[in-house]
Write a protein that holds these residues in place. Structure first.
Motif, PDB file in Angstrom:
ATOM      1  N   LYS A  69       0.533  -1.123   0.010  1.00 36.67           N
ATOM      2  CA  LYS A  69      -0.282   0.266  -0.208  1.00 36.67           C
ATOM      3  C   LYS A  69       0.538   1.370  -0.147  1.00 36.67           C
ATOM      4  O   LYS A  69       0.813   1.975  -0.847  1.00 36.67           O
ATOM      5  CB  LYS A  69      -0.907   0.270   0.927  1.00 36.67           C
ATOM      6  CG  LYS A  69      -2.145  -0.578   1.081  1.00 36.67           C
ATOM      7  CD  LYS A  69      -2.830  -1.028   2.409  1.00 36.67           C
ATOM      8  CE  LYS A  69      -4.020  -2.344   2.333  1.00 36.67           C
ATOM      9  NZ  LYS A  69      -4.697  -2.088   3.510  1.00 36.67           N
ATOM     10  N   ARG A  70       2.018   0.953   1.093  1.00 32.47           N
ATOM     11  CA  ARG A  70       2.422   2.831   0.865  1.00 32.47           C
ATOM     12  C   ARG A  70       3.467   2.226  -0.507  1.00 32.47           C
ATOM     13  O   ARG A  70       3.336   3.663  -1.036  1.00 32.47           O
ATOM     14  CB  ARG A  70       3.589   2.379   1.766  1.00 32.47           C
ATOM     15  CG  ARG A  70       4.968   3.321   1.633  1.00 32.47           C
ATOM     16  CD  ARG A  70       4.172   4.704   2.356  1.00 32.47           C
ATOM     17  NE  ARG A  70       3.376   4.423   3.744  1.00 32.47           N
ATOM     18  CZ  ARG A  70       3.940   5.358   4.266  1.00 32.47           C
ATOM     19  NH1 ARG A  70       5.202   5.242   4.845  1.00 32.47           N
ATOM     20  NH2 ARG A  70       2.829   5.225   5.692  1.00 32.47           N
ATOM     21  N   ARG A  71       3.749   1.354  -0.992  1.00 37.22           N
ATOM     22  CA  ARG A  71       4.644   1.761  -2.366  1.00 37.22           C
ATOM     23  C   ARG A  71       3.573   2.511  -3.576  1.00 37.22           C
ATOM     24  O   ARG A  71       4.788   2.874  -4.163  1.00 37.22           O
ATOM     25  CB  ARG A  71       5.197   0.221  -2.582  1.00 37.22           C
ATOM     26  CG  ARG A  71       5.476  -0.102  -3.726  1.00 37.22           C
ATOM     27  CD  ARG A  71       6.241  -0.898  -5.075  1.00 37.22           C
ATOM     28  NE  ARG A  71       4.325  -1.446  -5.554  1.00 37.22           N
ATOM     29  CZ  ARG A  71       4.497  -2.366  -6.593  1.00 37.22           C
ATOM     30  NH1 ARG A  71       5.603  -3.111  -6.984  1.00 37.22           N
ATOM     31  NH2 ARG A  71       3.904  -2.679  -7.159  1.00 37.22           N
ATOM     32  N   ASP A  72       2.451   2.453  -3.519  1.00 38.26           N
ATOM     33  CA  ASP A  72       1.354   2.361  -4.365  1.00 38.26           C
ATOM     34  C   ASP A  72       1.741   4.072  -3.786  1.00 38.26           C
ATOM     35  O   ASP A  72       1.420   4.811  -4.911  1.00 38.26           O
ATOM     36  CB  ASP A  72       0.111   1.693  -4.410  1.00 38.26           C
ATOM     37  CG  ASP A  72      -0.619   0.875  -5.245  1.00 38.26           C
ATOM     38  OD1 ASP A  72       0.624  -0.311  -5.789  1.00 38.26           O
ATOM     39  OD2 ASP A  72      -0.877  -0.023  -4.556  1.00 38.26           O
ATOM     40  N   THR A  73       1.254   4.382  -2.845  1.00 37.87           N
ATOM     41  CA  THR A  73       1.096   6.139  -2.554  1.00 37.87           C
ATOM     42  C   THR A  73       2.585   6.375  -2.938  1.00 37.87           C
ATOM     43  O   THR A  73       2.917   7.576  -3.570  1.00 37.87           O
ATOM     44  CB  THR A  73       1.374   5.625  -0.850  1.00 37.87           C
ATOM     45  OG1 THR A  73       0.495   5.636  -1.347  1.00 37.87           O
ATOM     46  CG2 THR A  73       1.593   7.413  -0.593  1.00 37.87           C
ATOM     47  N   ASP A  75       4.363   5.841  -5.490  1.00 36.04           N
ATOM     48  CA  ASP A  75       5.124   5.544  -6.759  1.00 36.04           C
ATOM     49  C   ASP A  75       3.864   6.781  -7.279  1.00 36.04           C
ATOM     50  O   ASP A  75       4.110   7.249  -7.768  1.00 36.04           O
ATOM     51  CB  ASP A  75       4.228   4.260  -7.159  1.00 36.04           C
ATOM     52  CG  ASP A  75       4.429   2.607  -7.610  1.00 36.04           C
ATOM     53  OD1 ASP A  75       6.158   3.521  -7.185  1.00 36.04           O
ATOM     54  OD2 ASP A  75       4.495   2.001  -7.541  1.00 36.04           O
ATOM     55  N   THR A  76       2.734   7.191  -6.788  1.00 33.37           N
ATOM     56  CA  THR A  76       2.225   7.911  -6.730  1.00 33.37           C
ATOM     57  C   THR A  76       2.516   9.332  -6.772  1.00 33.37           C
ATOM     58  O   THR A  76       2.026  10.368  -7.817  1.00 33.37           O
ATOM     59  CB  THR A  76       0.616   8.032  -6.056  1.00 33.37           C
ATOM     60  OG1 THR A  76      -0.054   6.877  -6.694  1.00 33.37           O
ATOM     61  CG2 THR A  76      -0.083   9.593  -6.925  1.00 33.37           C
ATOM     62  N   GLU A  77       3.444   9.810  -5.889  1.00 35.59           N
ATOM     63  CA  GLU A  77       4.098  10.885  -5.302  1.00 35.59           C
ATOM     64  C   GLU A  77       5.025  10.688  -6.479  1.00 35.59           C
ATOM     65  O   GLU A  77       6.111  12.121  -7.113  1.00 35.59           O
ATOM     66  CB  GLU A  77       5.041  10.692  -4.105  1.00 35.59           C
ATOM     67  CG  GLU A  77       3.299  11.112  -2.883  1.00 35.59           C
ATOM     68  CD  GLU A  77       4.139  10.479  -1.777  1.00 35.59           C
ATOM     69  OE1 GLU A  77       5.554  10.082  -1.533  1.00 35.59           O
ATOM     70  OE2 GLU A  77       3.103  10.744  -0.564  1.00 35.59           O
ATOM     71  N   VAL A  78       5.792   9.884  -7.305  1.00 35.20           N
ATOM     72  CA  VAL A  78       7.228   9.826  -8.295  1.00 35.20           C
ATOM     73  C   VAL A  78       7.260  10.465  -8.916  1.00 35.20           C
ATOM     74  O   VAL A  78       7.115  10.951  -9.842  1.00 35.20           O
ATOM     75  CB  VAL A  78       8.129   8.823  -7.835  1.00 35.20           C
ATOM     76  CG1 VAL A  78       8.494   8.665  -6.152  1.00 35.20           C
ATOM     77  CG2 VAL A  78       7.527   8.013  -8.002  1.00 35.20           C
ATOM     78  N   THR A  79       5.487  10.474  -9.746  1.00 36.42           N
ATOM     79  CA  THR A  79       4.793  10.241 -10.677  1.00 36.42           C
ATOM     80  C   THR A  79       5.325  11.551 -11.567  1.00 36.42           C
ATOM     81  O   THR A  79       4.610  12.917 -11.068  1.00 36.42           O
ATOM     82  CB  THR A  79       3.799  10.389 -10.959  1.00 36.42           C
ATOM     83  OG1 THR A  79       3.249   8.784 -10.962  1.00 36.42           O
ATOM     84  CG2 THR A  79       3.463  10.299 -12.596  1.00 36.42           C
ATOM     85  N   GLN A  91       5.881   5.248 -16.101  1.00 31.49           N
ATOM     86  CA  GLN A  91       6.735   6.281 -15.709  1.00 31.49           C
ATOM     87  C   GLN A  91       7.198   5.257 -13.769  1.00 31.49           C
ATOM     88  O   GLN A  91       8.158   4.873 -13.481  1.00 31.49           O
ATOM     89  CB  GLN A  91       6.629   7.466 -15.084  1.00 31.49           C
ATOM     90  CG  GLN A  91       6.568   8.272 -16.352  1.00 31.49           C
ATOM     91  CD  GLN A  91       6.484  10.382 -15.530  1.00 31.49           C
ATOM     92  OE1 GLN A  91       6.048  10.129 -14.456  1.00 31.49           O
ATOM     93  NE2 GLN A  91       6.478  10.778 -16.722  1.00 31.49           N
ATOM     94  N   THR A  92       5.365   4.833 -13.986  1.00 34.28           N
ATOM     95  CA  THR A  92       5.466   4.417 -12.258  1.00 34.28           C
ATOM     96  C   THR A  92       6.729   2.737 -12.614  1.00 34.28           C
ATOM     97  O   THR A  92       6.764   2.366 -11.916  1.00 34.28           O
ATOM     98  CB  THR A  92       4.387   3.611 -12.183  1.00 34.28           C
ATOM     99  OG1 THR A  92       3.420   4.939 -12.086  1.00 34.28           O
ATOM    100  CG2 THR A  92       3.894   2.747 -10.553  1.00 34.28           C
ATOM    101  N   VAL A  93       6.345   2.073 -13.680  1.00 32.63           N
ATOM    102  CA  VAL A  93       7.008   0.886 -14.289  1.00 32.63           C
ATOM    103  C   VAL A  93       8.262   1.230 -14.150  1.00 32.63           C
ATOM    104  O   VAL A  93       8.995   0.201 -13.633  1.00 32.63           O
ATOM    105  CB  VAL A  93       6.716   0.065 -15.506  1.00 32.63           C
ATOM    106  CG1 VAL A  93       7.781  -0.823 -15.996  1.00 32.63           C
ATOM    107  CG2 VAL A  93       5.508   0.061 -15.119  1.00 32.63           C
ATOM    108  N   ARG A  94       8.731   2.485 -14.359  1.00 29.10           N
ATOM    109  CA  ARG A  94      10.464   2.295 -14.897  1.00 29.10           C
ATOM    110  C   ARG A  94      11.183   2.661 -13.288  1.00 29.10           C
ATOM    111  O   ARG A  94      12.507   1.855 -13.134  1.00 29.10           O
ATOM    112  CB  ARG A  94      10.862   3.618 -15.385  1.00 29.10           C
ATOM    113  CG  ARG A  94      12.217   4.107 -15.908  1.00 29.10           C
ATOM    114  CD  ARG A  94      12.032   4.996 -17.161  1.00 29.10           C
ATOM    115  NE  ARG A  94      11.711   4.678 -18.311  1.00 29.10           N
ATOM    116  CZ  ARG A  94      12.394   3.882 -18.992  1.00 29.10           C
ATOM    117  NH1 ARG A  94      13.567   2.810 -18.693  1.00 29.10           N
ATOM    118  NH2 ARG A  94      11.592   3.358 -20.391  1.00 29.10           N
TER     119      ARG A  94
END
Length: 204
Positions: A69-73, A75-79, A91-94
């Protein structure tokens, strides 16, 4: 005028301790995935026994789920301001390619969660439902603007994009030379409207 009070005393310390454990777990799992020694290593890093560590999450399984769950959060922030949701996926995949342990954890837990009795079944069911809805909406916007092909349904393309991502994760874990992000971008281009060359990635 009232303001929301911050947690105090033991409760606040418990939340801070839980956050420390979660940050440490992310680091450990990102490096090595869910190995037999992972929980012990996390406990050692935060100065707790395994029992004391798991007390903050209820069980080992809940800790693993909290990590995803934290990883998903994050991932959203680094986009970085993507032109489209398809580009955001790439971008998330990279970004995830830099965290092989978390990819391995996701693949293992999502497969196990296909069992309705699994503790993570609800999380993954909701996660895919939300993602399909979000991507479908973006693709429909792209179809209306003429950037995305309209001879296929937006929902089908959304589900295929997620299937591409999931399948590529397995291929990449078996062969790290596979460029998952580049292949997602290829799929995005396949969803472009014929003759539209305004962007290399126009999946909305």
């Amino acid at each position: 005028m009232s303001s929301q009070r911050k947690p105090r005393g033991p409760y606040r310390k418990g939340l801070e301790r839980r956050e420390q454990i979660l940050r440490t777990a992310l680091e450990v799992f990102a490096q090595q995935g869910d190995r037999g020694s992972s929980i012990q290593e996390i406990a050692d890093r935060v100065g707790l026994s395994q029992t004391g560590l798991l007390h903050h999450f209820g069980s080992r399984e809940e800790l693993l789920l909290a990590v995803l769950k934290r990883r998903d959060t994050l991932d959203t922030e680094v986009t970085e301001q993507p032109r489209s949701s398809g580009e955001a996926v790439a971008q998330t995949v990279r970004h995830n390619m830099e965290q092989p342990g978390l990819v391995k954890l996701f693949v293992a837990l999502s497969a196990a969660a296909t069992d309705p009795a699994h503790h993570a079944h609800g999380f993954f069911t909701d996660r895919y439902g939300d993602l399909v809805s979000l991507l479908t909406h973006g693709l429909e916007e792209g179809q209306r603007s003429g950037r995305v092909r309209d001879d296929e349904t937006a929902e089908h393309m959304a589900r295929l994009l997620l299937a591409v991502c999931d399948g590529l994760q397995i291929q990449w874990l078996l062969d790290p030379s596979v460029d998952m992000a580049a292949l997602v971008e290829t799929f995005n281009r396949m969803c472009e409207a014929a003759g539209d060359a305004t962007s290399p990635d126009q999946v909305e």
